[in-house]
Design a protein around this motif. Structure first.
Motif, PDB file in Angstrom:
ATOM      1  N   ALA A  94      -7.460  19.075 -13.302  1.00 19.36           N
ATOM      2  CA  ALA A  94      -8.332  18.009 -12.979  1.00 19.36           C
ATOM      3  C   ALA A  94      -7.101  17.121 -11.755  1.00 19.36           C
ATOM      4  O   ALA A  94      -6.252  16.967 -12.005  1.00 19.36           O
ATOM      5  N   HIS A 113      -7.904  19.006 -20.001  1.00 13.48           N
ATOM      6  CA  HIS A 113      -7.311  20.138 -18.921  1.00 13.48           C
ATOM      7  C   HIS A 113      -5.966  20.467 -19.295  1.00 13.48           C
ATOM      8  O   HIS A 113      -5.239  19.752 -20.105  1.00 13.48           O
ATOM      9  N   THR A 166      -7.139  25.226 -16.480  1.00 13.92           N
ATOM     10  CA  THR A 166      -7.882  24.202 -15.949  1.00 13.92           C
ATOM     11  C   THR A 166      -6.950  23.036 -15.210  1.00 13.92           C
ATOM     12  O   THR A 166      -6.038  22.635 -16.227  1.00 13.92           O
TER      13      THR A 166
END
Length: 496
Positions: free
Chosen positions: A148, A230, A146
Motif C-alpha cells: 500500500a 499488506h 502486496t
C-alpha cells in the motif's frame, strides 16, 4: 559528441513563451506549442559529453544527460526516450516543473549559458508519447506480495510504478478525489496541464497499479488495519503542514494559506467549479513568501483579474551572477530569476509599489488591519537587514483585501491520525524518522518524499520514490537488489 564545436558555434535558445497579453487570458501552458522541437537537436548538440559530467551529480536521479543529448542531436528519439526513462519515471513532469539543478552543474555553465537540459528532456518525453514509445510495462509475473502506498504525489507514484513493474500488487491511497497530489491541486494549470498526469495514471493502471481516491488513511481507512492487510506500507503523503504567520490581525477574513487558494483555481480549470470562492478578481492581493508557491499564487491571481498583486520576499534581492565564493559551481546558486509569473507581473505592472516585477525584497510583515466587518484591508511591513532586523524609518502600508501566505511547509500533516495511529517516530523538525534503508521504526512501514525528507524539489521526490521502491523490494524478496536506488535517505543537494 555529435558536434565537437556545438558549444562554440550554437548559442543557447530556450523554448519560446507565448506573449504575456495572450497567455494571461487562458490557463494553457505558457510555451508556444510546437516551437520547441525545431530547436532541440542543435541545442542538444551544445553538450560537450564531458569526461566527468557534473550534471549527473547535480541531478538526484542520475539522469544520463550526455547520452540522451547525443541521441537527440542525431534525432534518434526512440533511443533517447529509452535512456531518459531508464532513470526517470516521469520526465514530462520534471521537464516542466523542475528548476533544473542539472543546468547549474553543467560544465559549460562555468563560463557560458548551460545546455538547455530541461527543454531537451521535455521534448524527448513529449515526442515519446506522440510516437508511442512509452507503452505500459506490466510485470511478467506477480510476486504474490502486496504493498500500500499512501499519497499520490511524484514520490508515491514513482514508488508505485517501480514496485508494480517488479511484480508486486500495489494500491495507491489518495485523500483527494483525483490522483496527483500537489501536481494535481498545487501546481497551476499554466505550468503543467493536468492531462500529463492523467496520461501517466492511465499507463500505471494498465500496468496493474490500483488507485483508491477520496480515501484518507487514518480516517476513512484505519492505518494499522491497512498495514496488517499488506506486506509493506509506504508513506509518501508529502509535507503539507503549512507554516503560519503569527502577527496581529492574522484572524481577519481574507487571509488564507496558499494551499487553500491554489486548489480552487485548479478545480475551476477541471470544471468542478464555475468560479473560485477565493478568486482574486478585482482585489488588491499581497502574497507573503518569495518562493515558487508564492509565484504560483502570483500567476494565478493575474489570470483571475486581480486589481493589483504584490509579492513579499524577506530575503534581499539576489544578484544576477553567481557568487563564486559563497555558491561555487556546480552548486545551485541563488540568483535573481524571472519566473513566468514574474515576467507577466512586470509587463502588466500589477504591483506599482514593487522593487522589480511584483516583488518587494527584504520585506517583513508586521501586522494586518481590517474594516468594521472584520475583513483585511491593509498589510503593514518594514524593510529588514541581512539579519532580519527592522530598518528604522522603512515602514509602509499596502492595500490588501486578499492576503495569501506562501511560507513553506514544516512536515506531514498529523490531523488525519496516520502518524499517531501507526506510532511513527518523528525527527525534531516534524518529518518522519527513517533509517538508512528508508524504513521507519514500525516493521514493514517505509517513508519517502517530502514527508520524510522535508519540503524539496520534484526531482528529489521521484528519486526518493525510486529509492524507497528498491528498499521495499529488498524487504519483500529477502535482500535481493533488483531495482535501482539513485539516492539514500540522507543525501542532500550539493553545497559549498
Amino acid at each position: 559528441m555529435a558536434d565537437p564545436r556545438g558549444f562554440l558555434t550554437t548559442p543557447r535558445r530556450d523554448w519560446p513563451r507565448r506573449p504575456v497579453e495572450e497567455r494571461v487570458r487562458d490557463w494553457n501552458e505558457i510555451h508556444v506549442p510546437g516551437a520547441l522541437l525545431p530547436l532541440v537537436a542543435p541545442q542538444a548538440g551544445r553538450c560537450m559529453d564531458c569526461g566527468v559530467p557534473f550534471c549527473h551529480e547535480a541531478c538526484p536521479l542520475g539522469n544520463l544527460i550526455p547520452e540522451w543529448n547525443d541521441l537527440v542531436s542525431r534525432e534518434d528519439w526512440r533511443a533517447a526516450a529509452e535512456r531518459l526513462h531508464a532513470t526517470n519515471n516521469f520526465p514530462e513532469f520534471t521537464g516542466r516543473l523542475c528548476p533544473a539543478p542539472c543546468e547549474a552543474g553543467c560544465v559549460l555553465a562555468i563560463n557560458q549559458p548551460a545546455v538547455t537540459i530541461k527543454n531537451v528532456e521535455c521534448a524527448v518525453a513529449d515526442r515519446a508519447w506522440a510516437e508511442g514509445f512509452v507503452p505500459p510495462v506490466p510485470p511478467e509475473r506477480l510476486s504474490g506480495r502486496t504493498v500500500a502506498v499512501v499519497g499520490s504525489g511524484p514520490a508515491g507514484l514513482a514508488a508505485a510504478q517501480q514496485l508494480t513493474r517488479a511484480g508486486h500488487t500495489v494500491a495507491v491511497y489518495e485523500r483527494d478525489d483525483r490522483i496527483g497530489g500537489l501536481m494535481r491541486y498545487g501546481i497551476p494549470e499554466f505550468k503543467m496541464e493536468k492531462r500529463h498526469v492523467d496520461r501517466r495514471v492511465e499507463q500505471m493502471r494498465a500496468e496493474g497499479t490500483r488507485f483508491r481516491t477520496s480515501t484518507t488513511v487514518g480516517r476513512d481507512v484505519d492505518a494499522a488495519e491497512l498495514r496488517a492487510r499488506h506486506d509493506a506500507l509506504v508513506i509518501a503523503t508529502g509535507a503539507t503542514a503549512w507554516r503560519e504567520l503569527p502577527v496581529p490581525g492574522r484572524e481577519l477574513a481574507g487571509i488564507h494559506q496558499a494551499m487553500e487558494y491554489l486548489p480552487l483555481a485548479n478545480r475551476v480549470c477541471a470544471g468542478d467549479l464555475e468560479s473560485s470562492p477565493l478568486s482574486a478578481a478585482g482585489r488588491h492581493v499581497v502574497i507573503v513568501g518569495g518562493g515558487d508557491t508564492g509565484a504560483d499564487c502570483l500567476g494565478t491571481a493575474v489570470r483571475e483579474g486581480a486589481a493589483s498583486v504584490t509579492q513579499l520576499d524577506i530575503h534581499a534581492r539576489p544578484g544576477a551572477e553567481r557568487d563564486d565564493d559563497a555558491e561555487p559551481w556546480p552548486t545551485y546558486p541563488r540568483l535573481y530569476r524571472l519566473s513566468v509569473a514574474h515576467e507577466e507581473a512586470r509587463d502588466l505592472r500589477t504591483a506599482p509599489a514593487a522593487d522589480a516585477d511584483a516583488r518587494l525584497f527584504s520585506a517583513s510583515t508586521l501586522r494586518f488591519t481590517g474594516d468594521a466587518d472584520g475583513r483585511v484591508r491593509s498589510l503593514h511591513l518594514v524593510e529588514v537587514d541581512a539579519d532580519r532586523r527592522p530598518v528604522a524609518g522603512t515602514g509602509r502600508t499596502l492595500p490588501a483585501d486578499l492576503v495569501l501566505l506562501a511560507l513553506g511547509f514544516s512536515g506531514p500533516d498529523r490531523a488525519d491520525g496516520l502518524i499517531d495511529r501507526l506510532g511513527l517516530a518523528l525527527e525534531p523538525r516534524g518529518t518522519i524518522a527513517r533509517d538508512a534503508g528508508f524504513a521507519t521504526n514500525v516493521p514493514g512501514v517505509f517513508a519517502a518524499g517530502d514527508a520524510a525528507r522535508g519540503q524539496s524539489l520534484i526531482v528529489w521526490a521521484i528519486a526518493e520514490g525510486r529509492a524507497v521502491a528498491a528498499a521495499v523490494d529488498r524487504h519483500l524478496t529477502g535482500g535481493t537488489a533488483r531495482l535501482p536506488a539513485p539516492i539514500g535517505p540522507y543525501d542532500r543537494p550539493m553545497t559549498a
